[in-house]
Design a protein around this motif. Structure first.
Motif, mmCIF file in Angstrom:
data_model
loop_
_atom_site.group_PDB
_atom_site.id
_atom_site.type_symbol
_atom_site.label_atom_id
_atom_site.label_comp_id
_atom_site.label_asym_id
_atom_site.label_seq_id
_atom_site.Cartn_x
_atom_site.Cartn_y
_atom_site.Cartn_z
ATOM 1 N N TYR A 141 0.847 -1.198 0.000
ATOM 2 C CA TYR A 141 0.000 0.000 0.000
ATOM 3 C C TYR A 141 0.882 1.247 0.000
ATOM 4 C CZ TYR A 141 -3.701 3.242 1.469
ATOM 5 O OH TYR A 141 -4.588 4.294 1.552
ATOM 6 N N VAL A 142 1.900 1.248 0.835
ATOM 7 C CA VAL A 142 2.838 2.379 0.909
ATOM 8 C C VAL A 142 3.619 2.511 -0.403
ATOM 9 C CG1 VAL A 142 4.905 3.256 2.054
ATOM 10 C CG2 VAL A 142 3.032 2.298 3.414
ATOM 11 N N LEU A 143 4.012 1.389 -1.003
ATOM 12 C CA LEU A 143 4.750 1.453 -2.269
ATOM 13 C C LEU A 143 3.889 2.061 -3.378
ATOM 14 C CD1 LEU A 143 6.713 -1.936 -2.423
ATOM 15 C CD2 LEU A 143 7.487 0.296 -1.612
ATOM 16 N N GLY A 144 2.615 1.660 -3.459
ATOM 17 C CA GLY A 144 1.729 2.236 -4.465
ATOM 18 C C GLY A 144 1.561 3.732 -4.285
ATOM 19 N N PHE A 145 1.413 4.164 -3.027
ATOM 20 C CA PHE A 145 1.308 5.594 -2.719
ATOM 21 C C PHE A 145 2.579 6.341 -3.101
ATOM 22 C CE2 PHE A 145 2.413 8.816 0.509
ATOM 23 C CZ PHE A 145 1.443 9.766 0.216
ATOM 24 N N ALA A 146 3.725 5.732 -2.804
ATOM 25 C CA ALA A 146 5.007 6.375 -3.086
ATOM 26 C C ALA A 146 5.240 6.532 -4.585
ATOM 27 C CB ALA A 146 6.145 5.569 -2.455
ATOM 28 N N ILE A 147 4.858 5.535 -5.358
ATOM 29 C CA ILE A 147 5.080 5.582 -6.812
ATOM 30 C C ILE A 147 4.336 6.745 -7.447
ATOM 31 C CG2 ILE A 147 4.590 4.377 -8.981
ATOM 32 C CD1 ILE A 147 5.169 1.749 -7.458
ATOM 33 N N ILE A 148 3.115 7.009 -6.996
ATOM 34 C CA ILE A 148 2.274 8.014 -7.645
ATOM 35 C C ILE A 148 2.419 9.407 -7.032
ATOM 36 C CG2 ILE A 148 -0.131 8.656 -8.108
ATOM 37 C CD1 ILE A 148 0.987 6.451 -9.897
ATOM 38 N N PHE A 149 2.629 9.507 -5.732
ATOM 39 C CA PHE A 149 2.699 10.839 -5.115
ATOM 40 C C PHE A 149 4.070 11.180 -4.535
ATOM 41 C CE2 PHE A 149 2.570 13.320 -1.156
ATOM 42 C CZ PHE A 149 2.264 14.560 -1.700
ATOM 43 N N LEU A 150 4.558 10.373 -3.598
ATOM 44 C CA LEU A 150 5.741 10.742 -2.826
ATOM 45 C C LEU A 150 6.985 10.931 -3.692
ATOM 46 C CD1 LEU A 150 7.060 11.230 -0.088
ATOM 47 C CD2 LEU A 150 7.434 8.746 0.094
ATOM 48 N N ILE A 151 7.292 9.970 -4.523
ATOM 49 C CA ILE A 151 8.523 10.049 -5.323
ATOM 50 C C ILE A 151 8.448 11.135 -6.398
ATOM 51 C CG2 ILE A 151 10.001 8.750 -6.921
ATOM 52 C CD1 ILE A 151 9.449 6.288 -5.181
ATOM 53 N N PRO A 152 7.332 11.268 -7.148
ATOM 54 C CA PRO A 152 7.253 12.402 -8.087
ATOM 55 C C PRO A 152 7.404 13.761 -7.394
ATOM 56 C CG PRO A 152 5.588 10.791 -8.625
ATOM 57 C CD PRO A 152 6.193 10.359 -7.323
ATOM 58 N N TYR A 153 6.867 13.873 -6.166
ATOM 59 C CA TYR A 153 7.010 15.125 -5.418
ATOM 60 C C TYR A 153 8.476 15.373 -5.058
ATOM 61 C CZ TYR A 153 6.183 18.711 -1.885
ATOM 62 O OH TYR A 153 6.190 19.887 -1.163
ATOM 63 N N ILE A 154 9.186 14.327 -4.667
ATOM 64 C CA ILE A 154 10.617 14.448 -4.373
ATOM 65 C C ILE A 154 11.395 14.824 -5.634
ATOM 66 C CG2 ILE A 154 12.685 13.143 -3.700
ATOM 67 C CD1 ILE A 154 10.924 11.579 -1.760
ATOM 68 N N HIS A 155 10.991 14.251 -6.766
ATOM 69 C CA HIS A 155 11.634 14.618 -8.036
ATOM 70 C C HIS A 155 11.539 16.117 -8.277
ATOM 71 C CE1 HIS A 155 11.084 10.304 -9.827
ATOM 72 N NE2 HIS A 155 12.194 10.416 -9.126
ATOM 73 N N PHE A 156 10.367 16.703 -8.018
ATOM 74 C CA PHE A 156 10.201 18.139 -8.245
ATOM 75 C C PHE A 156 10.999 18.962 -7.234
ATOM 76 C CE2 PHE A 156 6.772 16.976 -11.056
ATOM 77 C CZ PHE A 156 6.747 18.023 -11.971
ATOM 78 N N LEU A 157 11.083 18.481 -6.002
ATOM 79 C CA LEU A 157 11.882 19.186 -5.004
ATOM 80 C C LEU A 157 13.354 19.215 -5.400
ATOM 81 C CD1 LEU A 157 10.377 17.883 -1.627
ATOM 82 C CD2 LEU A 157 9.994 20.101 -2.729
ATOM 83 N N LEU A 158 13.788 18.158 -6.115
ATOM 84 C CA LEU A 158 15.186 18.070 -6.562
ATOM 85 C C LEU A 158 15.402 18.742 -7.915
ATOM 86 C CD1 LEU A 158 15.928 14.358 -5.592
ATOM 87 C CD2 LEU A 158 16.640 16.419 -4.360
ATOM 88 N N GLY A 159 14.333 19.314 -8.495
ATOM 89 C CA GLY A 159 14.454 19.958 -9.792
ATOM 90 C C GLY A 159 14.493 18.991 -10.954
ATOM 91 N N LEU A 160 14.027 17.759 -10.732
ATOM 92 C CA LEU A 160 14.049 16.730 -11.778
ATOM 93 C C LEU A 160 12.656 16.317 -12.238
ATOM 94 C CD1 LEU A 160 16.791 14.384 -10.262
ATOM 95 C CD2 LEU A 160 17.026 15.788 -12.318
ATOM 96 N N GLY A 161 11.641 17.000 -11.748
ATOM 97 C CA GLY A 161 10.275 16.601 -12.053
ATOM 98 C C GLY A 161 9.938 16.715 -13.528
ATOM 99 N N ARG A 162 9.138 15.759 -14.006
ATOM 100 C CA ARG A 162 8.652 15.812 -15.391
ATOM 101 C C ARG A 162 7.533 16.844 -15.450
ATOM 102 N NH1 ARG A 162 4.737 12.904 -18.125
ATOM 103 N NH2 ARG A 162 4.452 11.485 -16.350
ATOM 104 N N THR A 163 7.672 17.834 -16.305
ATOM 105 C CA THR A 163 6.770 18.985 -16.342
ATOM 106 C C THR A 163 5.304 18.587 -16.472
ATOM 107 O OG1 THR A 163 8.520 20.269 -17.396
ATOM 108 C CG2 THR A 163 6.280 21.166 -17.506
ATOM 109 N N ALA A 164 5.007 17.606 -17.304
ATOM 110 C CA ALA A 164 3.612 17.263 -17.592
ATOM 111 C C ALA A 164 2.983 16.372 -16.533
ATOM 112 C CB ALA A 164 3.530 16.559 -18.952
ATOM 113 N N TYR A 165 3.767 15.888 -15.560
ATOM 114 C CA TYR A 165 3.253 14.874 -14.634
ATOM 115 C C TYR A 165 1.983 15.334 -13.918
ATOM 116 C CZ TYR A 165 2.978 11.376 -10.981
ATOM 117 O OH TYR A 165 2.520 10.384 -10.152
ATOM 118 N N PHE A 166 1.999 16.535 -13.350
ATOM 119 C CA PHE A 166 0.858 17.005 -12.576
ATOM 120 C C PHE A 166 -0.211 17.684 -13.438
ATOM 121 C CE2 PHE A 166 4.038 16.813 -9.076
ATOM 122 C CZ PHE A 166 3.355 15.876 -8.288
ATOM 123 N N ASN A 167 -0.117 17.521 -14.738
ATOM 124 C CA ASN A 167 -1.195 17.963 -15.643
ATOM 125 C C ASN A 167 -1.934 16.787 -16.253
ATOM 126 O OD1 ASN A 167 -0.479 20.691 -15.298
ATOM 127 N ND2 ASN A 167 1.021 20.575 -16.944
#
Length: 418
Positions: free
Chosen positions: A389-415
């Protein structure tokens, strides 16, 4: 009635053995005279050989009894590494290539592939495609795992089949969840990609067919399924796809926008993992329940992550119909994709380790065990549900959010709403 009997006759292990022989894999069954009182010689000997004009590889195999009640007469044959190496030296390039291709194809239905493939596509390509495919994959895989434990259908007997894989022999056979996965994933990907991108449908569907065919043939080659197991798996998945695709967009918006969507999906997933899981016809112990729990738990975690993205304003709905062309990535894009993937997988691995260890200890304490025991049925179900359950949550929210904090986020992800 005659046609129905012919259909069920496809469960005959001889069909699997014939395909193996066509690929050059043989099992010769011979009877040895057992010495009195010798437990080892109570088993008949076997010879594994390849159709390459070589001398037979004499038996020196490890023989293990099946754990299934209804398969107590069957045995698992493994070629020792020394024997395998000796055979391997004489294989032709074609036979080596065939072995590699079909072994790799079989891995497309394993947990490791899911935990690498889905995150990579979500983080670097298109999260909508992942969400839609995940729904169908979850339904197919849960249905397949539950059917295995309900029907308790044995795997093809050996002999005549040569079992080149022993990883999943603790599970029953009907239907083949590899075949279900190999139908659900590529065909749902094909459907979503065709509707979201400017790409040739013929090309995409051809890849999906090849994917499905290779995985199914690999299960015959490895000697773990009958033709009927595979056919039923493919048909069942196609039926589920046809029933769910018309409602896919509505469900996806529900899991993003409805105020109680995470609670609803969590409750259903918990019920499917416990009280709703079917009992075997003869009361046999579960063999596939743990995998079923992992599957529904990941899906519930994906729903929570998707819901948080939408409810907290990370996901922005621009109200536009998505239709784009697939572009050739630049070196910079590939480097960013690789970096996102590596960082994400490291985080997933750390989460898996921490959640597994802590939840095993927690549920062992809850069930009053003297020491942590991940194999205890109740503990296994509990820790797998929480961890995945935690892994599924991390794949969709937590890790993409960390990517953006690190300046590596995919621009279209949150659209990517729908």
């Amino acid at each position: 009635m005659a046609k129905l009997k012919k259909f069920f006759h496809l469960s005959d292990p001889e069909y699997t053995a014939k395909f193996q022989r066509l690929c050059g894999v043989y099992l010769n069954y011979q009877s040895d005279q057992p010495s009195e009182g010798s437990l080892e010689n109570e088993n008949n000997s076997c010879t594994v050989r390849k159709r390459i004009g070589l001398q037979d590889c004499r038996k020196n195999n490890i023989i293990e009894n099946q754990n299934h009640q209804n398969e107590s007469h069957d045995t698992v044959f493994r070629t020792p590494k020394s024997e395998a190496d000796r055979i391997w030296k004489h294989l032709s390039m074609f036979q080596k290539s065939l072995f590699y291709i079909l072994t790799c194809a079989s891995s497309l239905g394993n947990e490791a592939f899911y935990l690498l493939f889905y995150p990579y596509v979500a983080w670097n390509m298109d999260s909508v495609v992942v969400r839609h495919t995940n729904v169908v994959w979850t339904l197919c895989m849960y249905a397949g795992q539950a059917a295995k434990d309900y029907l308790i259908w044995p795997r093809p007997t050996s002999p005549p089949v040569v079992r080149l894989e022993t990883d999943f022999l603790q599970e029953y056979a009907m239907p083949s969840t590899h075949a279900m996965s190999a139908t659900a994933i590529p065909f749902m990907l094909a459907y979503s990609i065709i509707h979201r991108y400017d790409i040739s449908p013929v090309f995409v569907i051809s890849i999906a067919i090849c994917w499905c065919l290779l995985v199914c043939l690999s299960r015959l080659y490895l000697g773990v399924h009958s033709v009927l197991d595979l056919l039923c798996g493919v048909i069942a998945s196609l039926i589920i796809i046809l029933l769910t695709v018309p409602y896919m967009k509505e469900y996806d918006m529900f899991q993003q926008s409805h105020p109680i969507a995470p609670l609803v999906v969590f409750g259903i997933s918990l019920a499917l993992s416990t009280v709703c899981y079917p009992n075997a016809k003869d009361g046999s112990p579960y063999t596939a329940k743990a995998d079923a729990v992992q599957i529904v738990a990941v899906s519930a975690g994906v729903t929570l992550g998707t819901w948080i993205n939408y409810q907290f304003g990370f996901t922005v709905d621009k109200g536009q119909v998505f239709q784009a062309q697939i572009v050739i990535p630049t070196i910079t894009m590939m480097a960013e994709s690789l970096l996102r993937f590596v960082i994400g997988i490291v985080i997933l691995g750390a989460l898996y380790s921490v959640m597994k260890k802590s939840s095993v200890h927690f549920f062992s304490y809850v069930f009053n065990l003297e020491k942590p025991n991940k194999k205890h049925p109740s503990v296994e179900i509990g820790y797998k549900f929480v961890t995945y359950y935690v892994l599924g949550f991390a794949i969709i929210f937590l890790i993409p959010y960390i990517h953006f904090l690190l300046g590596l986020g995919r621009t279209a992800y949150f659209n990517e709403v729908q």
